[in-house]
Design a protein around this motif. Structure first.
Motif, PDB file in Angstrom:
ATOM      1  N   GLN A   1       0.824  -1.203   0.000  1.00 21.47           N
ATOM      2  CA  GLN A   1       0.000   0.000   0.000  1.00 21.47           C
ATOM      3  C   GLN A   1       0.865   1.262   0.000  1.00 21.47           C
ATOM      4  OE1 GLN A   1      -3.470  -0.394  -0.375  1.00 21.47           O
ATOM      5  NE2 GLN A   1      -2.515  -2.378  -0.777  1.00 21.47           N
ATOM      6  N   TYR A   2       1.897   1.246   0.825  1.00 17.83           N
ATOM      7  CA  TYR A   2       2.798   2.400   0.930  1.00 17.83           C
ATOM      8  C   TYR A   2       3.470   2.707  -0.410  1.00 17.83           C
ATOM      9  CZ  TYR A   2       6.777   5.241   2.323  1.00 17.83           C
ATOM     10  OH  TYR A   2       7.702   6.231   2.423  1.00 17.83           O
ATOM     11  N   LEU A   3       3.871   1.669  -1.114  1.00 18.45           N
ATOM     12  CA  LEU A   3       4.562   1.844  -2.395  1.00 18.45           C
ATOM     13  C   LEU A   3       3.595   1.951  -3.570  1.00 18.45           C
ATOM     14  CD1 LEU A   3       7.517  -0.663  -1.898  1.00 18.45           C
ATOM     15  CD2 LEU A   3       7.593   1.843  -1.788  1.00 18.45           C
ATOM     16  N   GLU A   4       2.291   1.939  -3.275  1.00 18.44           N
ATOM     17  CA  GLU A   4       1.266   1.959  -4.318  1.00 18.44           C
ATOM     18  C   GLU A   4       1.540   0.878  -5.356  1.00 18.44           C
ATOM     19  OE1 GLU A   4       1.004   6.006  -5.739  1.00 18.44           O
ATOM     20  OE2 GLU A   4       0.460   6.748  -3.743  1.00 18.44           O
ATOM     21  N   ASP A   5       1.846  -0.288  -4.859  1.00 16.45           N
ATOM     22  CA  ASP A   5       2.239  -1.451  -5.666  1.00 16.45           C
ATOM     23  C   ASP A   5       1.022  -2.364  -5.836  1.00 16.45           C
ATOM     24  OD1 ASP A   5       3.502  -3.628  -6.815  1.00 16.45           O
ATOM     25  OD2 ASP A   5       4.666  -4.150  -5.030  1.00 16.45           O
ATOM     26  N   ASP A   6       0.171  -2.027  -6.799  1.00 19.69           N
ATOM     27  CA  ASP A   6      -1.064  -2.791  -7.017  1.00 19.69           C
ATOM     28  C   ASP A   6      -0.787  -4.241  -7.403  1.00 19.69           C
ATOM     29  OD1 ASP A   6      -2.569  -0.559  -6.396  1.00 19.69           O
ATOM     30  OD2 ASP A   6      -2.785   0.052  -8.490  1.00 19.69           O
ATOM     31  N   LYS A   7       0.210  -4.439  -8.235  1.00 19.66           N
ATOM     32  CA  LYS A   7       0.561  -5.797  -8.631  1.00 19.66           C
ATOM     33  C   LYS A   7       1.042  -6.582  -7.397  1.00 19.66           C
ATOM     34  CE  LYS A   7       3.290  -8.363 -11.995  1.00 19.66           C
ATOM     35  NZ  LYS A   7       4.294  -8.287 -13.058  1.00 19.66           N
ATOM     36  N   GLY A   8       1.834  -5.946  -6.549  1.00 18.82           N
ATOM     37  CA  GLY A   8       2.294  -6.584  -5.322  1.00 18.82           C
ATOM     38  C   GLY A   8       1.143  -6.902  -4.382  1.00 18.82           C
ATOM     39  N   SER A   9       0.158  -6.018  -4.330  1.00 22.37           N
ATOM     40  CA  SER A   9      -1.031  -6.241  -3.508  1.00 22.37           C
ATOM     41  C   SER A   9      -1.742  -7.513  -3.943  1.00 22.37           C
ATOM     42  CB  SER A   9      -1.987  -5.062  -3.659  1.00 22.37           C
ATOM     43  OG  SER A   9      -2.224  -4.448  -2.454  1.00 22.37           O
ATOM     44  N   THR A  10      -1.936  -7.658  -5.229  1.00 26.47           N
ATOM     45  CA  THR A  10      -2.589  -8.855  -5.762  1.00 26.47           C
ATOM     46  C   THR A  10      -1.763 -10.095  -5.450  1.00 26.47           C
ATOM     47  OG1 THR A  10      -3.611  -7.561  -7.519  1.00 26.47           O
ATOM     48  CG2 THR A  10      -3.452  -9.944  -7.875  1.00 26.47           C
ATOM     49  N   GLN A  11      -0.461 -10.002  -5.626  1.00 33.13           N
ATOM     50  CA  GLN A  11       0.412 -11.131  -5.324  1.00 33.13           C
ATOM     51  C   GLN A  11       0.339 -11.484  -3.838  1.00 33.13           C
ATOM     52  OE1 GLN A  11       4.277  -9.936  -6.770  1.00 33.13           O
ATOM     53  NE2 GLN A  11       3.586  -9.933  -8.900  1.00 33.13           N
ATOM     54  N   PHE A  12       0.270 -10.467  -2.981  1.00 30.46           N
ATOM     55  CA  PHE A  12       0.140 -10.712  -1.547  1.00 30.46           C
ATOM     56  C   PHE A  12      -1.156 -11.463  -1.248  1.00 30.46           C
ATOM     57  CE2 PHE A  12      -1.674  -9.782   2.536  1.00 30.46           C
ATOM     58  CZ  PHE A  12      -0.659 -10.220   3.385  1.00 30.46           C
ATOM     59  N   TYR A  13      -2.268 -11.015  -1.821  1.00 31.99           N
ATOM     60  CA  TYR A  13      -3.554 -11.661  -1.552  1.00 31.99           C
ATOM     61  C   TYR A  13      -3.523 -13.139  -1.941  1.00 31.99           C
ATOM     62  CZ  TYR A  13      -5.373  -6.907  -1.043  1.00 31.99           C
ATOM     63  OH  TYR A  13      -5.586  -5.605  -0.650  1.00 31.99           O
ATOM     64  N   TYR A  14      -2.990 -13.441  -3.106  1.00 37.68           N
ATOM     65  CA  TYR A  14      -2.895 -14.834  -3.545  1.00 37.68           C
ATOM     66  C   TYR A  14      -2.000 -15.647  -2.602  1.00 37.68           C
ATOM     67  CZ  TYR A  14      -5.266 -14.068  -8.016  1.00 37.68           C
ATOM     68  OH  TYR A  14      -6.188 -13.792  -8.991  1.00 37.68           O
ATOM     69  N   SER A  15      -0.887 -15.062  -2.247  1.00 34.46           N
ATOM     70  CA  SER A  15       0.056 -15.741  -1.369  1.00 34.46           C
ATOM     71  C   SER A  15      -0.550 -16.014   0.002  1.00 34.46           C
ATOM     72  CB  SER A  15       1.324 -14.889  -1.237  1.00 34.46           C
ATOM     73  OG  SER A  15       2.192 -15.412  -0.275  1.00 34.46           O
ATOM     74  N   PHE A  16      -1.179 -15.001   0.575  1.00 34.76           N
ATOM     75  CA  PHE A  16      -1.759 -15.140   1.904  1.00 34.76           C
ATOM     76  C   PHE A  16      -2.917 -16.130   1.896  1.00 34.76           C
ATOM     77  CE2 PHE A  16      -4.366 -13.795   5.544  1.00 34.76           C
ATOM     78  CZ  PHE A  16      -3.410 -13.894   6.548  1.00 34.76           C
ATOM     79  N   ALA A  17      -3.801 -16.005   0.910  1.00 31.86           N
ATOM     80  CA  ALA A  17      -4.959 -16.905   0.835  1.00 31.86           C
ATOM     81  C   ALA A  17      -4.530 -18.360   0.649  1.00 31.86           C
ATOM     82  CB  ALA A  17      -5.886 -16.474  -0.300  1.00 31.86           C
ATOM     83  N   SER A  18      -3.538 -18.590  -0.193  1.00 31.01           N
ATOM     84  CA  SER A  18      -3.099 -19.972  -0.412  1.00 31.01           C
ATOM     85  C   SER A  18      -2.390 -20.524   0.822  1.00 31.01           C
ATOM     86  CB  SER A  18      -2.218 -20.090  -1.655  1.00 31.01           C
ATOM     87  OG  SER A  18      -1.062 -19.316  -1.536  1.00 31.01           O
ATOM     88  N   THR A  19      -1.694 -19.669   1.558  1.00 31.07           N
ATOM     89  CA  THR A  19      -1.061 -20.102   2.813  1.00 31.07           C
ATOM     90  C   THR A  19      -2.121 -20.552   3.812  1.00 31.07           C
ATOM     91  OG1 THR A  19       0.863 -18.671   2.529  1.00 31.07           O
ATOM     92  CG2 THR A  19       0.344 -19.339   4.781  1.00 31.07           C
TER      93      THR A  19
END
Length: 177
Positions: A46-64
């Protein structure tokens, strides 16, 4: 560099401060860190306004979370303290290592190294307090790390990735723009 670390520290403190007031034991610290590390990883996107990273985080967290709780439901391993039968794998550890691995994979070792140290403390405290054995903690750590390594891509700059193979151990350096 300090400017980039600030949101990580602030996110961890916002989550940790109220809970640390209640109790200063290692169970509480592990409870806080299992949330604070993924929160810091998400906060960084969010701080870096990294939308692609946000999506990658959601996938990573949900799959974990999905993999961890699917295994807990399927395995029914008793905890060392006898409190219940969902010891394998460690959920605290999988969440903590997902956050740490995401920070390292996406933003580099300057964020990943301290996060991995905190995640390692979570695993250590879970074994020390008799909630898990070492296998439970290692499985949790591997689940969190695997999800982040699968979904997250380096954001920018030079990325240093540890490698292991039949020819030995090493480091791979790559430049990302």
């Amino acid at each position: 560099m300090l400017k980039g670390i600030l949101p990580v520290v602030l996110a961890a403190l916002l989550v940790a401060a109220p809970l640390q007031q209640a109790s200063a034991n290692s169970d509480t610290t592990a409870d806080v860190l299992r949330v604070a590390l993924p929160a810091a990883a998400w906060g960084m996107t969010q701080y870096l306004e990294d939308d692609k990273g946000s999506t990658q985080f959601y996938y990573s967290f949900a799959s974990t979370i999905a993999a961890t709780y699917a295994l807990k439901t399927a395995v029914h391993k008793n905890r060392p303290d006898g409190s219940d039968n969902d010891a394998f794998p460690s959920g605290h550890t999988s969440m903590a290592f997902q956050g740490a691995a995401f920070l390292q994979r996406r933003y580099g070792w300057q964020y990943g190294a301290p996060a991995y140290a905190l995640a390692s403390y979570v695993g250590y405290s879970r074994v020390k307090n008799d909630h898990h054995d070492t296998r439970d903690v290692l499985a949790g750590a591997l689940i969190g790390m695997a999800a982040s390594y699968y979904f997250a891509e380096p954001f920018y700059g030079v990325q240093i990735t540890p490698t292991a193979g039949l020819n030995g151990l090493g480091l791979q350096f790559s430049k990302r723009w």
